[in-house]
Design a protein around this motif. Structure first.
Motif, PDB file in Angstrom:
ATOM      1  N   GLY A  59      -5.423   6.053   4.428  1.00  0.00           N
ATOM      2  CA  GLY A  59      -5.169   6.224   3.017  1.00  0.00           C
ATOM      3  C   GLY A  59      -6.165   5.453   2.184  1.00  0.00           C
ATOM      4  N   PRO A  60      -5.941   5.489   0.874  1.00  0.00           N
ATOM      5  CA  PRO A  60      -6.889   4.830  -0.032  1.00  0.00           C
ATOM      6  C   PRO A  60      -6.739   3.320  -0.117  1.00  0.00           C
ATOM      7  CG  PRO A  60      -5.138   5.854  -1.284  1.00  0.00           C
ATOM      8  CD  PRO A  60      -4.919   6.236   0.152  1.00  0.00           C
ATOM      9  N   LEU A  61      -5.740   2.744   0.569  1.00  0.00           N
ATOM     10  CA  LEU A  61      -5.522   1.306   0.507  1.00  0.00           C
ATOM     11  C   LEU A  61      -5.705   0.707   1.893  1.00  0.00           C
ATOM     12  CD1 LEU A  61      -2.288   1.196  -1.683  1.00  0.00           C
ATOM     13  CD2 LEU A  61      -4.663   1.027  -2.435  1.00  0.00           C
ATOM     14  N   VAL A  62      -6.512  -0.327   1.989  1.00  0.00           N
ATOM     15  CA  VAL A  62      -6.746  -1.003   3.257  1.00  0.00           C
ATOM     16  C   VAL A  62      -6.428  -2.481   3.087  1.00  0.00           C
ATOM     17  CG1 VAL A  62      -8.420  -1.577   5.039  1.00  0.00           C
ATOM     18  CG2 VAL A  62      -8.522   0.648   3.899  1.00  0.00           C
ATOM     19  N   GLU A  63      -5.451  -2.939   3.854  1.00  0.00           N
ATOM     20  CA  GLU A  63      -4.993  -4.316   3.741  1.00  0.00           C
ATOM     21  C   GLU A  63      -5.603  -5.185   4.835  1.00  0.00           C
ATOM     22  OE1 GLU A  63      -0.558  -2.663   2.542  1.00  0.00           O
ATOM     23  OE2 GLU A  63      -0.841  -4.045   4.203  1.00  0.00           O
ATOM     24  N   SER A  64      -5.673  -6.474   4.548  1.00  0.00           N
ATOM     25  CA  SER A  64      -6.113  -7.443   5.548  1.00  0.00           C
ATOM     26  C   SER A  64      -5.589  -8.815   5.176  1.00  0.00           C
ATOM     27  CB  SER A  64      -7.641  -7.477   5.645  1.00  0.00           C
ATOM     28  OG  SER A  64      -8.212  -7.856   4.409  1.00  0.00           O
ATOM     29  N   GLY A  65      -5.573  -9.722   6.151  1.00  0.00           N
ATOM     30  CA  GLY A  65      -5.274 -11.115   5.860  1.00  0.00           C
ATOM     31  C   GLY A  65      -3.967 -11.657   6.372  1.00  0.00           C
ATOM     32  N   GLY A  66      -3.138 -10.855   7.000  1.00  0.00           N
ATOM     33  CA  GLY A  66      -1.891 -11.381   7.531  1.00  0.00           C
ATOM     34  C   GLY A  66      -2.138 -12.263   8.740  1.00  0.00           C
TER      35      GLY A  66
END
Length: 114
Positions: free
Chosen positions: A2-9
């Motif tokens: 999708g258009p959102l890419v998360e990181s950092g957990g």
């Protein structure tokens, strides 16, 4: 993807910090934010920020978490300090557009050990 890419957990001890990032591709969203869902609980709003920088926070994270966004990079951040075991959850990025609709990120696990 999708258009959102998360990181950092990740896994940290109580009192430590983490920074989550959510990068949006192609679409400029009016409001971006972070939600979280702990096992057996409903998803809850943690913090939101508008394109102009207005913020809103869950009461239990006020003073510990800070949401920010870099409009040039189309990215929203969640700086989480003084983490507590009760902050343990899957954190989801959410982005809203009156033109393109609303989107969720894939989620990133945050685990805080006591």
């Amino acid at each position: 993807q999708g258009p959102l890419v998360e990181s950092g957990g990740g896994l940290v001890q109580a009192g430590e910090s983490l920074r989550l990032s959510c990068a949006a591709s192609k679409i400029i969203f009016s409001t971006m934010g972070w939600y979280r869902q702990a096992p057996g609980k409903q998803r809850e709003l943690v913090a939101t920020i508008t394109f102009g920088g207005m913020t809103n926070y869950l009461d239990s994270v006020k003073g510990r978490f800070t949401i920010s966004r870099d409009n040039a990079k189309n990215t929203v951040y969640l700086q989480m300090n003084s983490l507590k075991p009760e902050d343990t959850a899957v954190y989801y990025c959410r982005a809203e557009s009156t033109i393109w609709g609303n989107y969720w990120g894939q989620g990133t696990q945050v685990t805080v050990s006591s």
